[in-house]
Scaffold this motif. Structure first.
Motif, PDB file in Angstrom:
ATOM      1  N   ILE A   1       0.834  -1.201   0.000  1.00 59.07           N
ATOM      2  CA  ILE A   1       0.000   0.000   0.000  1.00 59.07           C
ATOM      3  C   ILE A   1       0.870   1.252   0.000  1.00 59.07           C
ATOM      4  O   ILE A   1       0.636   2.200  -0.764  1.00 59.07           O
TER       5      ILE A   1
ATOM      6  N   GLU B   1       0.911   4.050  -3.003  1.00 65.64           N
ATOM      7  CA  GLU B   1       0.573   5.462  -2.784  1.00 65.64           C
ATOM      8  C   GLU B   1       1.723   6.368  -3.208  1.00 65.64           C
ATOM      9  O   GLU B   1       1.502   7.417  -3.828  1.00 65.64           O
TER      10      GLU B   1
ATOM     11  N   ALA C   1       1.773   6.485  -7.046  1.00 63.88           N
ATOM     12  CA  ALA C   1       0.736   7.363  -7.587  1.00 63.88           C
ATOM     13  C   ALA C   1       1.146   8.825  -7.464  1.00 63.88           C
ATOM     14  O   ALA C   1       0.968   9.611  -8.405  1.00 63.88           O
ATOM     15  N   ARG C   2       1.676   9.202  -6.308  1.00 58.70           N
ATOM     16  CA  ARG C   2       2.099  10.597  -6.127  1.00 58.70           C
ATOM     17  C   ARG C   2       3.203  10.969  -7.114  1.00 58.70           C
ATOM     18  O   ARG C   2       3.190  12.060  -7.689  1.00 58.70           O
TER      19      ARG C   2
ATOM     20  N   THR D   1      -6.140   4.984  -9.137  1.00 57.64           N
ATOM     21  CA  THR D   1      -4.954   5.845  -9.153  1.00 57.64           C
ATOM     22  C   THR D   1      -5.282   7.222  -8.602  1.00 57.64           C
ATOM     23  O   THR D   1      -4.491   7.820  -7.861  1.00 57.64           O
TER      24      THR D   1
ATOM     25  N   ARG E   1      -7.512   7.867  -6.354  1.00 55.74           N
ATOM     26  CA  ARG E   1      -7.663   7.738  -4.903  1.00 55.74           C
ATOM     27  C   ARG E   1      -6.314   7.523  -4.219  1.00 55.74           C
ATOM     28  O   ARG E   1      -6.087   7.989  -3.099  1.00 55.74           O
ATOM     29  N   ALA E   2      -5.426   6.806  -4.898  1.00 58.41           N
ATOM     30  CA  ALA E   2      -4.159   6.434  -4.276  1.00 58.41           C
ATOM     31  C   ALA E   2      -3.309   7.639  -3.933  1.00 58.41           C
ATOM     32  O   ALA E   2      -2.548   7.606  -2.955  1.00 58.41           O
ATOM     33  N   GLU E   3      -3.404   8.694  -4.720  1.00 54.80           N
ATOM     34  CA  GLU E   3      -2.591   9.875  -4.452  1.00 54.80           C
ATOM     35  C   GLU E   3      -2.844  10.398  -3.034  1.00 54.80           C
ATOM     36  O   GLU E   3      -1.916  10.853  -2.350  1.00 54.80           O
TER      37      GLU E   3
ATOM     38  N   GLY F   1      -4.353   8.453  -0.630  1.00 50.40           N
ATOM     39  CA  GLY F   1      -4.422   7.322   0.293  1.00 50.40           C
ATOM     40  C   GLY F   1      -5.423   6.287  -0.180  1.00 50.40           C
ATOM     41  O   GLY F   1      -6.601   6.603  -0.365  1.00 50.40           O
ATOM     42  N   LEU F   2      -4.962   5.063  -0.388  1.00 49.87           N
ATOM     43  CA  LEU F   2      -5.841   3.991  -0.838  1.00 49.87           C
ATOM     44  C   LEU F   2      -6.792   3.556   0.279  1.00 49.87           C
ATOM     45  O   LEU F   2      -6.426   3.577   1.456  1.00 49.87           O
TER      46      LEU F   2
ATOM     47  N   ASP G   1      -6.646  -5.160  -0.128  1.00 43.87           N
ATOM     48  CA  ASP G   1      -5.553  -4.198  -0.085  1.00 43.87           C
ATOM     49  C   ASP G   1      -4.407  -4.621  -1.002  1.00 43.87           C
ATOM     50  O   ASP G   1      -3.806  -3.787  -1.699  1.00 43.87           O
TER      51      ASP G   1
ATOM     52  N   ALA H   1      -3.303  -2.442  -4.366  1.00 39.14           N
ATOM     53  CA  ALA H   1      -1.949  -1.888  -4.431  1.00 39.14           C
ATOM     54  C   ALA H   1      -1.227  -2.329  -5.697  1.00 39.14           C
ATOM     55  O   ALA H   1      -0.567  -1.519  -6.366  1.00 39.14           O
TER      56      ALA H   1
END
Length: 239
Positions: free
Chosen positions: A50, A54, A57-58, A97, A99-101, A103-104, A112, A116
């Motif tokens: 996870i 994250e 993605a960022r 993607t 959402r992941a920026e 936090g998933l 999970d 991820a």
């Protein structure tokens, strides 16, 4: 019920319809049947995956708008090709993607892990309860008469896909609409699921090797959920 088939028999019966490959000749699907699951099991690698997803993605979104990331852009083109509006019904990779920026979502170790891996490898990935399948999985262009059980306004409803829409289905109806947009309730993974079907979909920007690597990491990560887990795989679609 799919429990009358071995994993090898189930996978051998799964298909991608010719009308889908005419639409996107570059499409491939990596299918994994996983047995011996325990959705309540903890995983030593879930938190790490996870965090990596994250951070990935960022990093991706710091350089490129989400709709211009190569595989997401290709999926947007695929959606437009069968008449869907990708800005209104986002493919699962794009939605995750985004959402992941920030936090998933955390659900359980099983969910999970595959969320991820979807973000890390930039490949849409869905998991379903194999014991709820009626026959094999088929990717087709819908007639519009197929049943799709979902929830709308808090109520259970049966919808129908648009004619020509790309859907995954079994002998009882649609299991996932718009290729990889929304899964139905009937085959959704539940806490009691012990056998699952995972579907990873790839278009041109993703190489065969990259798709296989994503499947490898999914298989190895799921193995952390228990000693009795077995994985059987098959790739469908373009050579």
């Amino acid at each position: 019920m799919s429990d009358t088939l071995t994993p090898e028999e189930f996978l051998a019966a799964c298909t991608v319809g010719p009308a889908v490959l005419e639409l996107r000749p570059d499409y491939r699907a990596e299918l994994l049947v996983v047995e011996g699951l325990d959705a309540h099991a903890a995983s030593s690698c879930a938190d790490e995956l996870i965090a990596r997803a994250e951070a990935c993605a960022r990093e991706l979104l710091a350089e490129t708008p989400v709709d211009q990331l190569p595989h997401i852009a290709a999926w947007r083109e695929a959606y437009r090709a069968f008449g869907a509006k990708p800005q209104r019904t986002r493919n699962s990779l794009e939605a995750l993607t985004r959402r992941a920026e920030g936090g998933l979502p955390r659900v359980n170790a099983l969910t999970d892990l595959y969320n991820a891996i979807s973000v890390l490898h930039q490949i849409p990935l869905g998991g379903e309860d194999l014991d709820r399948y009626d026959g094999a999985a088929h990717l087709v262009r819908a007639t519009g008469d197929e049943a799709f059980d979902t929830v709308s306004g808090g109520e259970d409803v049966v919808e129908h896909p648009d004619a020509g829409e790309v859907v995954w289905r079994d002998d009882a109806g649609v299991t996932c609409r718009r290729w990889n947009w929304r899964q139905g309730r009937r085959t959704a993974l539940s806490d009691g699921a012990t056998r699952a079907l995972f579907i990873m979909g790839a278009l041109g920007p993703v190489s065969d090797d990259a798709l296989e690597a994503a499947g490898d990491e999914l298989a190895s990560s799921l193995a952390s959920l228990g000693d009795g887990i077995t994985v059987t795989r098959r790739t469908l679609g373009a050579a």
